[in-house]
Design a protein around this motif. Sequence first.
Motif, PDB file in Angstrom:
ATOM      1  N   GLN A  30     -64.390 -34.479  -8.968  1.00  0.00           N
ATOM      2  CA  GLN A  30     -65.334 -33.497  -9.514  1.00  0.00           C
ATOM      3  C   GLN A  30     -66.745 -34.059  -9.511  1.00  0.00           C
ATOM      4  OE1 GLN A  30     -64.542 -32.407 -13.581  1.00  0.00           O
ATOM      5  NE2 GLN A  30     -66.322 -31.089 -13.724  1.00  0.00           N
ATOM      6  N   GLN A  31     -66.888 -35.262  -9.984  1.00  0.00           N
ATOM      7  CA  GLN A  31     -68.211 -35.892 -10.035  1.00  0.00           C
ATOM      8  C   GLN A  31     -68.750 -36.139  -8.626  1.00  0.00           C
ATOM      9  OE1 GLN A  31     -68.307 -39.651 -12.065  1.00  0.00           O
ATOM     10  NE2 GLN A  31     -70.539 -39.569 -12.332  1.00  0.00           N
ATOM     11  N   ALA A  32     -67.898 -36.609  -7.725  1.00  0.00           N
ATOM     12  CA  ALA A  32     -68.331 -36.930  -6.368  1.00  0.00           C
ATOM     13  C   ALA A  32     -68.771 -35.683  -5.600  1.00  0.00           C
ATOM     14  CB  ALA A  32     -67.209 -37.631  -5.613  1.00  0.00           C
ATOM     15  N   LEU A  33     -68.070 -34.566  -5.814  1.00  0.00           N
ATOM     16  CA  LEU A  33     -68.384 -33.342  -5.077  1.00  0.00           C
ATOM     17  C   LEU A  33     -69.324 -32.406  -5.830  1.00  0.00           C
ATOM     18  CD1 LEU A  33     -64.883 -32.564  -3.511  1.00  0.00           C
ATOM     19  CD2 LEU A  33     -66.828 -33.754  -2.480  1.00  0.00           C
ATOM     20  N   GLY A  34     -69.592 -32.716  -7.089  1.00  0.00           N
ATOM     21  CA  GLY A  34     -70.566 -31.943  -7.858  1.00  0.00           C
ATOM     22  C   GLY A  34     -70.067 -30.619  -8.402  1.00  0.00           C
ATOM     23  N   PHE A  35     -68.761 -30.499  -8.634  1.00  0.00           N
ATOM     24  CA  PHE A  35     -68.239 -29.266  -9.219  1.00  0.00           C
ATOM     25  C   PHE A  35     -68.536 -29.235 -10.714  1.00  0.00           C
ATOM     26  CE2 PHE A  35     -65.421 -29.552  -5.449  1.00  0.00           C
ATOM     27  CZ  PHE A  35     -65.710 -28.320  -4.897  1.00  0.00           C
ATOM     28  N   ALA A  36     -68.725 -28.029 -11.234  1.00  0.00           N
ATOM     29  CA  ALA A  36     -69.071 -27.875 -12.644  1.00  0.00           C
ATOM     30  C   ALA A  36     -67.858 -28.051 -13.558  1.00  0.00           C
ATOM     31  CB  ALA A  36     -69.711 -26.510 -12.889  1.00  0.00           C
ATOM     32  N   THR A  37     -66.684 -27.632 -13.096  1.00  0.00           N
ATOM     33  CA  THR A  37     -65.496 -27.688 -13.949  1.00  0.00           C
ATOM     34  C   THR A  37     -64.326 -28.336 -13.213  1.00  0.00           C
ATOM     35  OG1 THR A  37     -64.624 -25.547 -13.226  1.00  0.00           O
ATOM     36  CG2 THR A  37     -66.168 -25.529 -15.097  1.00  0.00           C
ATOM     37  N   ILE A  38     -63.369 -28.788 -14.006  1.00  0.00           N
ATOM     38  CA  ILE A  38     -62.139 -29.342 -13.440  1.00  0.00           C
ATOM     39  C   ILE A  38     -61.382 -28.250 -12.702  1.00  0.00           C
ATOM     40  CG2 ILE A  38     -59.858 -30.249 -14.075  1.00  0.00           C
ATOM     41  CD1 ILE A  38     -61.220 -31.976 -16.156  1.00  0.00           C
ATOM     42  N   GLU A  39     -61.424 -27.031 -13.224  1.00  0.00           N
ATOM     43  CA  GLU A  39     -60.730 -25.917 -12.583  1.00  0.00           C
ATOM     44  C   GLU A  39     -61.249 -25.680 -11.170  1.00  0.00           C
ATOM     45  OE1 GLU A  39     -61.971 -25.847 -15.682  1.00  0.00           O
ATOM     46  OE2 GLU A  39     -60.176 -25.589 -16.913  1.00  0.00           O
ATOM     47  N   GLU A  40     -62.573 -25.712 -11.005  1.00  0.00           N
ATOM     48  CA  GLU A  40     -63.165 -25.549  -9.669  1.00  0.00           C
ATOM     49  C   GLU A  40     -62.708 -26.668  -8.733  1.00  0.00           C
ATOM     50  OE1 GLU A  40     -67.456 -23.389 -10.552  1.00  0.00           O
ATOM     51  OE2 GLU A  40     -67.351 -25.570 -10.522  1.00  0.00           O
ATOM     52  N   THR A  41     -62.654 -27.860  -9.273  1.00  0.00           N
ATOM     53  CA  THR A  41     -62.252 -29.023  -8.475  1.00  0.00           C
ATOM     54  C   THR A  41     -60.801 -28.880  -8.019  1.00  0.00           C
ATOM     55  OG1 THR A  41     -63.739 -30.363  -9.828  1.00  0.00           O
ATOM     56  CG2 THR A  41     -62.167 -31.545  -8.437  1.00  0.00           C
ATOM     57  N   ILE A  42     -59.919 -28.517  -8.934  1.00  0.00           N
ATOM     58  CA  ILE A  42     -58.506 -28.360  -8.596  1.00  0.00           C
ATOM     59  C   ILE A  42     -58.319 -27.227  -7.598  1.00  0.00           C
ATOM     60  CG2 ILE A  42     -56.251 -27.707  -9.526  1.00  0.00           C
ATOM     61  CD1 ILE A  42     -57.021 -29.350 -12.038  1.00  0.00           C
ATOM     62  N   GLU A  43     -59.051 -26.133  -7.774  1.00  0.00           N
ATOM     63  CA  GLU A  43     -58.962 -25.016  -6.824  1.00  0.00           C
ATOM     64  C   GLU A  43     -59.397 -25.471  -5.428  1.00  0.00           C
ATOM     65  OE1 GLU A  43     -60.816 -20.560  -6.084  1.00  0.00           O
ATOM     66  OE2 GLU A  43     -60.974 -21.459  -8.064  1.00  0.00           O
ATOM     67  N   PHE A  44     -60.486 -26.226  -5.356  1.00  0.00           N
ATOM     68  CA  PHE A  44     -60.964 -26.746  -4.075  1.00  0.00           C
ATOM     69  C   PHE A  44     -59.913 -27.644  -3.429  1.00  0.00           C
ATOM     70  CE2 PHE A  44     -62.832 -30.374  -1.837  1.00  0.00           C
ATOM     71  CZ  PHE A  44     -63.489 -29.726  -0.805  1.00  0.00           C
ATOM     72  N   LEU A  45     -59.353 -28.569  -4.217  1.00  0.00           N
ATOM     73  CA  LEU A  45     -58.357 -29.494  -3.693  1.00  0.00           C
ATOM     74  C   LEU A  45     -57.101 -28.751  -3.219  1.00  0.00           C
ATOM     75  CD1 LEU A  45     -58.704 -32.375  -6.305  1.00  0.00           C
ATOM     76  CD2 LEU A  45     -59.451 -32.402  -3.912  1.00  0.00           C
ATOM     77  N   ALA A  46     -56.683 -27.751  -3.965  1.00  0.00           N
ATOM     78  CA  ALA A  46     -55.503 -26.972  -3.584  1.00  0.00           C
ATOM     79  C   ALA A  46     -55.754 -26.225  -2.277  1.00  0.00           C
ATOM     80  CB  ALA A  46     -55.132 -26.000  -4.702  1.00  0.00           C
ATOM     81  N   LYS A  47     -56.921 -25.616  -2.149  1.00  0.00           N
ATOM     82  CA  LYS A  47     -57.254 -24.886  -0.921  1.00  0.00           C
ATOM     83  C   LYS A  47     -57.313 -25.834   0.277  1.00  0.00           C
ATOM     84  CE  LYS A  47     -59.746 -20.991  -2.927  1.00  0.00           C
ATOM     85  NZ  LYS A  47     -61.051 -20.314  -3.030  1.00  0.00           N
ATOM     86  N   GLN A  48     -57.883 -27.022   0.074  1.00  0.00           N
ATOM     87  CA  GLN A  48     -57.954 -28.006   1.152  1.00  0.00           C
ATOM     88  C   GLN A  48     -56.552 -28.404   1.607  1.00  0.00           C
ATOM     89  OE1 GLN A  48     -61.217 -27.646   2.238  1.00  0.00           O
ATOM     90  NE2 GLN A  48     -60.912 -29.757   2.792  1.00  0.00           N
ATOM     91  N   ARG A  49     -55.678 -28.639   0.636  1.00  0.00           N
ATOM     92  CA  ARG A  49     -54.306 -29.045   0.961  1.00  0.00           C
ATOM     93  C   ARG A  49     -53.572 -27.923   1.702  1.00  0.00           C
ATOM     94  NH1 ARG A  49     -50.933 -32.301   2.921  1.00  0.00           N
ATOM     95  NH2 ARG A  49     -48.960 -32.487   1.877  1.00  0.00           N
ATOM     96  N   ILE A  50     -53.769 -26.698   1.272  1.00  0.00           N
ATOM     97  CA  ILE A  50     -53.136 -25.558   1.943  1.00  0.00           C
ATOM     98  C   ILE A  50     -53.636 -25.455   3.377  1.00  0.00           C
ATOM     99  CG2 ILE A  50     -53.002 -23.027   1.994  1.00  0.00           C
ATOM    100  CD1 ILE A  50     -52.991 -23.210  -1.143  1.00  0.00           C
ATOM    101  N   ARG A  51     -54.944 -25.621   3.579  1.00  0.00           N
ATOM    102  CA  ARG A  51     -55.495 -25.585   4.939  1.00  0.00           C
ATOM    103  C   ARG A  51     -54.890 -26.668   5.820  1.00  0.00           C
ATOM    104  NH1 ARG A  51     -60.639 -24.958   2.111  1.00  0.00           N
ATOM    105  NH2 ARG A  51     -61.120 -22.751   2.094  1.00  0.00           N
ATOM    106  N   GLU A  52     -54.755 -27.878   5.269  1.00  0.00           N
ATOM    107  CA  GLU A  52     -54.162 -28.982   6.019  1.00  0.00           C
ATOM    108  C   GLU A  52     -52.717 -28.674   6.407  1.00  0.00           C
ATOM    109  OE1 GLU A  52     -54.496 -32.444   3.571  1.00  0.00           O
ATOM    110  OE2 GLU A  52     -56.683 -32.491   3.697  1.00  0.00           O
ATOM    111  N   MET A  53     -51.958 -28.126   5.462  1.00  0.00           N
ATOM    112  CA  MET A  53     -50.561 -27.810   5.728  1.00  0.00           C
ATOM    113  C   MET A  53     -50.437 -26.708   6.779  1.00  0.00           C
ATOM    114  SD  MET A  53     -49.078 -28.081   1.842  1.00  0.00           S
ATOM    115  CE  MET A  53     -47.428 -27.591   2.258  1.00  0.00           C
TER     116      MET A  53
END
Length: 60
Positions: free
Chosen positions: A20-43
């Motif tokens: 979250q800090q490295a990517l500059g997201f405002a909330t943990i929820e935004e960070t988790i959503e981003f990470l989940a979407k990235q993982r889905i794209r990879e899969m």
Amino acid sequence: MPIQEIALTDQEKQVVAEVQQALGFATIEETIEFLAKQRIREMLAKLAGQELKRNHRHLF
């Protein structure tokens, strides 16, 4: 996006906070959503690649 509760260990929370800090997201929820979407794209990309390997057809 629907709200889904997830349980994180302390170590997972720390990793998410660092991302979250490295990517500059405002909330943990935004960070988790981003990470989940990235993982889905990879899969999906991996699955698409496997499908292309199985279908040895050339579309030209």
